[in-house]
Design a protein around this motif. Structure first.
Motif, PDB file in Angstrom:
ATOM      1  N   ILE A 144       0.577  -1.097  -0.425  1.00 32.09           N
ATOM      2  CA  ILE A 144       0.056  -0.125  -0.424  1.00 32.09           C
ATOM      3  C   ILE A 144       0.949   1.188  -0.340  1.00 32.09           C
ATOM      4  O   ILE A 144       0.668   2.355  -0.751  1.00 32.09           O
ATOM      5  CB  ILE A 144      -0.633   0.577   0.979  1.00 32.09           C
ATOM      6  N   GLU A 145       2.261   1.168   0.675  1.00 31.67           N
ATOM      7  CA  GLU A 145       2.635   2.545   1.056  1.00 31.67           C
ATOM      8  C   GLU A 145       3.535   2.229  -0.789  1.00 31.67           C
ATOM      9  O   GLU A 145       3.554   3.617  -0.873  1.00 31.67           O
ATOM     10  CB  GLU A 145       4.032   2.239   1.821  1.00 31.67           C
ATOM     11  N   VAL A 146       3.853   1.705  -1.294  1.00 29.86           N
ATOM     12  CA  VAL A 146       4.189   2.236  -2.907  1.00 29.86           C
ATOM     13  C   VAL A 146       3.358   2.222  -3.690  1.00 29.86           C
ATOM     14  O   VAL A 146       4.053   3.804  -4.209  1.00 29.86           O
ATOM     15  CB  VAL A 146       4.694   0.207  -3.236  1.00 29.86           C
ATOM     16  N   LEU A 147       2.259   2.108  -3.268  1.00 33.19           N
ATOM     17  CA  LEU A 147       1.538   2.228  -4.435  1.00 33.19           C
ATOM     18  C   LEU A 147       0.816   4.036  -3.607  1.00 33.19           C
ATOM     19  O   LEU A 147       0.531   4.422  -4.957  1.00 33.19           O
ATOM     20  CB  LEU A 147      -0.093   1.656  -4.751  1.00 33.19           C
ATOM     21  N   ASP A 148       0.966   4.302  -2.499  1.00 33.90           N
ATOM     22  CA  ASP A 148       0.591   5.602  -2.202  1.00 33.90           C
ATOM     23  C   ASP A 148       1.449   6.483  -3.276  1.00 33.90           C
ATOM     24  O   ASP A 148       1.502   7.730  -2.875  1.00 33.90           O
ATOM     25  CB  ASP A 148       0.977   5.979  -0.480  1.00 33.90           C
ATOM     26  N   ASN A 149       3.063   6.034  -2.910  1.00 30.29           N
ATOM     27  CA  ASN A 149       4.477   6.965  -3.073  1.00 30.29           C
ATOM     28  C   ASN A 149       4.318   7.107  -4.577  1.00 30.29           C
ATOM     29  O   ASN A 149       3.975   7.889  -5.038  1.00 30.29           O
ATOM     30  CB  ASN A 149       5.170   6.774  -2.537  1.00 30.29           C
ATOM     31  N   TYR A 150       3.642   6.300  -5.281  1.00 34.42           N
ATOM     32  CA  TYR A 150       3.352   6.715  -6.654  1.00 34.42           C
ATOM     33  C   TYR A 150       2.243   6.878  -6.818  1.00 34.42           C
ATOM     34  O   TYR A 150       3.089   8.411  -7.811  1.00 34.42           O
ATOM     35  CB  TYR A 150       3.033   4.602  -7.339  1.00 34.42           C
ATOM     36  N   LEU A 151       0.920   6.922  -6.369  1.00 34.89           N
ATOM     37  CA  LEU A 151       0.095   7.927  -7.229  1.00 34.89           C
ATOM     38  C   LEU A 151       0.492   9.541  -6.537  1.00 34.89           C
ATOM     39  O   LEU A 151      -0.319  10.355  -6.788  1.00 34.89           O
ATOM     40  CB  LEU A 151      -1.222   7.338  -6.063  1.00 34.89           C
ATOM     41  N   ALA A 152       0.629   9.439  -5.549  1.00 31.65           N
ATOM     42  CA  ALA A 152       1.540  11.014  -5.188  1.00 31.65           C
ATOM     43  C   ALA A 152       1.587  11.441  -6.384  1.00 31.65           C
ATOM     44  O   ALA A 152       1.830  13.387  -6.345  1.00 31.65           O
ATOM     45  CB  ALA A 152       2.470  10.576  -4.252  1.00 31.65           C
TER      46      ALA A 152
ATOM     47  N   ARG B  55       7.547   0.866 -14.974  1.00 29.19           N
ATOM     48  CA  ARG B  55       6.016  -0.171 -15.277  1.00 29.19           C
ATOM     49  C   ARG B  55       4.678   0.581 -14.337  1.00 29.19           C
ATOM     50  O   ARG B  55       3.551   0.432 -15.639  1.00 29.19           O
ATOM     51  CB  ARG B  55       6.457  -1.620 -14.589  1.00 29.19           C
ATOM     52  N   PHE B  56       4.757   0.883 -14.308  1.00 26.72           N
ATOM     53  CA  PHE B  56       3.591   1.681 -12.832  1.00 26.72           C
ATOM     54  C   PHE B  56       3.018   2.674 -14.386  1.00 26.72           C
ATOM     55  O   PHE B  56       2.083   3.680 -14.441  1.00 26.72           O
ATOM     56  CB  PHE B  56       4.099   2.825 -11.432  1.00 26.72           C
ATOM     57  N   LEU B  57       4.445   3.912 -14.281  1.00 28.81           N
ATOM     58  CA  LEU B  57       3.652   4.433 -15.568  1.00 28.81           C
ATOM     59  C   LEU B  57       2.374   3.800 -16.596  1.00 28.81           C
ATOM     60  O   LEU B  57       2.809   4.807 -17.308  1.00 28.81           O
ATOM     61  CB  LEU B  57       4.815   5.028 -15.769  1.00 28.81           C
ATOM     62  N   ARG B  58       3.489   3.086 -17.276  1.00 27.37           N
ATOM     63  CA  ARG B  58       2.600   2.681 -18.581  1.00 27.37           C
ATOM     64  C   ARG B  58       1.480   1.931 -17.811  1.00 27.37           C
ATOM     65  O   ARG B  58       0.740   2.127 -18.772  1.00 27.37           O
ATOM     66  CB  ARG B  58       3.815   1.030 -19.200  1.00 27.37           C
ATOM     67  N   ALA B  59       1.140   1.319 -16.589  1.00 33.77           N
ATOM     68  CA  ALA B  59       0.009   1.214 -16.654  1.00 33.77           C
ATOM     69  C   ALA B  59      -1.189   2.269 -16.485  1.00 33.77           C
ATOM     70  O   ALA B  59      -2.414   2.212 -17.256  1.00 33.77           O
ATOM     71  CB  ALA B  59       0.152   0.490 -15.010  1.00 33.77           C
ATOM     72  N   MET B  60      -0.467   3.479 -15.934  1.00 30.03           N
ATOM     73  CA  MET B  60      -1.331   4.712 -15.811  1.00 30.03           C
ATOM     74  C   MET B  60      -1.543   5.181 -16.866  1.00 30.03           C
ATOM     75  O   MET B  60      -2.755   5.503 -17.248  1.00 30.03           O
ATOM     76  CB  MET B  60      -0.830   5.878 -14.721  1.00 30.03           C
ATOM     77  N   ASP B  61      -0.817   4.895 -18.048  1.00 27.01           N
ATOM     78  CA  ASP B  61      -1.362   5.667 -19.023  1.00 27.01           C
ATOM     79  C   ASP B  61      -2.184   5.078 -20.070  1.00 27.01           C
ATOM     80  O   ASP B  61      -3.502   5.321 -20.444  1.00 27.01           O
ATOM     81  CB  ASP B  61       0.546   4.999 -20.459  1.00 27.01           C
ATOM     82  N   LYS B  62      -2.376   3.631 -19.368  1.00 28.35           N
ATOM     83  CA  LYS B  62      -3.202   3.010 -20.216  1.00 28.35           C
ATOM     84  C   LYS B  62      -4.691   3.328 -19.387  1.00 28.35           C
ATOM     85  O   LYS B  62      -5.875   3.051 -20.039  1.00 28.35           O
ATOM     86  CB  LYS B  62      -3.002   1.547 -19.805  1.00 28.35           C
ATOM     87  N   VAL B  63      -4.846   3.344 -17.845  1.00 31.87           N
ATOM     88  CA  VAL B  63      -5.683   3.910 -17.130  1.00 31.87           C
ATOM     89  C   VAL B  63      -6.290   4.847 -18.036  1.00 31.87           C
ATOM     90  O   VAL B  63      -7.526   5.554 -18.026  1.00 31.87           O
ATOM     91  CB  VAL B  63      -5.199   4.300 -15.818  1.00 31.87           C
TER      92      VAL B  63
ATOM     93  N   ASP C 163      13.840  13.586 -16.940  1.00 28.81           N
ATOM     94  CA  ASP C 163      13.817  14.487 -15.342  1.00 28.81           C
ATOM     95  C   ASP C 163      13.189  13.078 -14.471  1.00 28.81           C
ATOM     96  O   ASP C 163      11.793  13.292 -14.812  1.00 28.81           O
ATOM     97  CB  ASP C 163      13.848  15.750 -15.003  1.00 28.81           C
ATOM     98  N   VAL C 164      13.132  12.444 -13.273  1.00 24.13           N
ATOM     99  CA  VAL C 164      12.615  11.881 -12.703  1.00 24.13           C
ATOM    100  C   VAL C 164      11.927  12.548 -11.531  1.00 24.13           C
ATOM    101  O   VAL C 164      12.985  12.578 -10.803  1.00 24.13           O
ATOM    102  CB  VAL C 164      12.299  10.396 -12.601  1.00 24.13           C
ATOM    103  N   PHE C 165      10.785  12.552 -10.408  1.00 21.60           N
ATOM    104  CA  PHE C 165      10.861  13.266  -9.647  1.00 21.60           C
ATOM    105  C   PHE C 165      10.026  12.395  -8.649  1.00 21.60           C
ATOM    106  O   PHE C 165       8.843  11.561  -8.997  1.00 21.60           O
ATOM    107  CB  PHE C 165       9.481  14.357  -9.874  1.00 21.60           C
ATOM    108  N   LEU C 166      10.201  12.254  -7.149  1.00 22.57           N
ATOM    109  CA  LEU C 166       9.867  11.556  -6.129  1.00 22.57           C
ATOM    110  C   LEU C 166       9.390  13.031  -5.267  1.00 22.57           C
ATOM    111  O   LEU C 166       9.539  14.544  -5.138  1.00 22.57           O
ATOM    112  CB  LEU C 166      10.299  10.842  -5.157  1.00 22.57           C
TER     113      LEU C 166
ATOM    114  N   LYS D  60      10.655   4.010   5.074  1.00 27.99           N
ATOM    115  CA  LYS D  60      11.819   3.400   5.303  1.00 27.99           C
ATOM    116  C   LYS D  60      12.906   3.402   4.011  1.00 27.99           C
ATOM    117  O   LYS D  60      12.639   3.079   2.887  1.00 27.99           O
ATOM    118  CB  LYS D  60      11.688   1.538   5.088  1.00 27.99           C
ATOM    119  N   ILE D  61      13.905   2.740   3.946  1.00 31.97           N
ATOM    120  CA  ILE D  61      15.148   2.998   3.241  1.00 31.97           C
ATOM    121  C   ILE D  61      14.636   2.015   2.099  1.00 31.97           C
ATOM    122  O   ILE D  61      14.759   2.585   0.825  1.00 31.97           O
ATOM    123  CB  ILE D  61      16.155   2.721   3.641  1.00 31.97           C
ATOM    124  N   SER D  62      14.323   0.957   2.360  1.00 28.40           N
ATOM    125  CA  SER D  62      14.408  -0.085   1.482  1.00 28.40           C
ATOM    126  C   SER D  62      12.780   0.212   0.368  1.00 28.40           C
ATOM    127  O   SER D  62      12.328   0.199  -0.591  1.00 28.40           O
ATOM    128  CB  SER D  62      13.722  -1.193   2.236  1.00 28.40           C
ATOM    129  N   LEU D  63      11.727   1.122   0.557  1.00 32.12           N
ATOM    130  CA  LEU D  63      10.965   1.829   0.135  1.00 32.12           C
ATOM    131  C   LEU D  63      10.993   3.373  -0.806  1.00 32.12           C
ATOM    132  O   LEU D  63      10.860   2.442  -2.278  1.00 32.12           O
ATOM    133  CB  LEU D  63       9.896   2.496   1.149  1.00 32.12           C
TER     134      LEU D  63
END
Length: 241
Positions: free
Chosen positions: A16-24, A107-115, A138-141, A181-184
């Motif tokens: 859930i954390e990973v998806l939250d960060n991506y969707l932000a 890969r998540f970006l490609r899925a969102m493009d389909k959405v 340029d990739v942003f977090l 977490k640093i792993s995230l």
């Protein structure tokens, strides 16, 4: 523009954390609920209109695929799972996409493009992996700092240090402290630009000024290379021990 309402359904908090960060990164998406099982998600779907659902397959009680079958008017669905075996079943259920964990951001970006294509929506996000006039991207977090989301260009990161439940992201002229977490964060960074050198440190490869078998230097700061990470560093930096 009106935001799309999404729900995240997964029994693993880290997922859930990973998806939250991506969707932000997407201003068009509002996360309406975070559900730990399919039953909870079913209840949310009965109470409000949901446009998009990120759905794990194998969960306690009821599988994600069974949840989707039970819905008369399901939202757009992106399956997120560690099991490739359900891919055919997922697409038979008209899923927009099927993402295998761990999910790379590209890969998540490609899925969102389909959405967005399926919903006939133009992505209004300014800060997601946008191409400049140059060949590179340029990739942003987005990092949660002092109760607000702060946009960080990954090219500006020198290193990341773990501080137990927090991380310190060191930039040229400042450091940002964020509770995660640093792993995230490691999962969100481009693999070709960063390397984990220690359980407490991730560094930008381009920012490394000098190195040997036990430590390296970035911007005048010496950082340790952990024993369990020396082989990776040896291959990356072509070290001879």
């Amino acid at each position: 523009m009106m935001k799309l309402k999404a729900i995240l359904v997964d029994d693993e908090p880290h997922a859930i954390e990973v998806l939250d960060n991506y969707l932000a990164n997407f201003t068009e998406i509002e996360v309406a609920a975070r559900c730990q099982d399919a039953i909870q998600a079913f209840q949310v779907l009965q109470q409000q209109k949901i446009d998009l659902m990120f759905l794990d397959v194998k969960m306690p009680g009821l599988k994600g695929t069974d949840l989707l079958r039970s819905l008369k008017n399901p939202p757009k669905v992106v399956f997120t799972t560690a099991y490739q075996d359900y891919a055919v079943e997922g697409f038979d259920l008209n899923a927009v996409d099927y993402l295998l964990k761990p999910i790379p951001f590209e890969r998540f970006l490609r899925a969102m493009d389909k959405v967005f294509t399926g919903l006939n929506i133009t992505n209004q996000t300014v800060s997601v992996a946008q191409k400049s006039g140059q060949a590179s991207q340029d990739v942003f977090l987005y990092l949660k700092v002092d109760r607000k989301m702060v946009k960080v260009n990954v090219n500006d990161i020198y290193w990341i240090e773990s501080l137990r439940d927090y991380i310190k992201v060191v930039l040229k002229d400042k450091a940002l402290i964020s509770k995660q977490k640093i792993s995230l964060l490691e999962e969100l960074l481009p693999e070709d630009g960063f390397i984990r050198i220690h359980r407490s440190f991730i560094v930008s490869v381009d920012k490394v000024e000098s190195y040997h078998s036990h430590k390296l230097e970035i911007d005048g700061k010496e950082l340790p290379i952990g024993r369990n990470f020396r082989n990776d560093c040896q291959r990356r930096f072509k070290l001879t021990f």
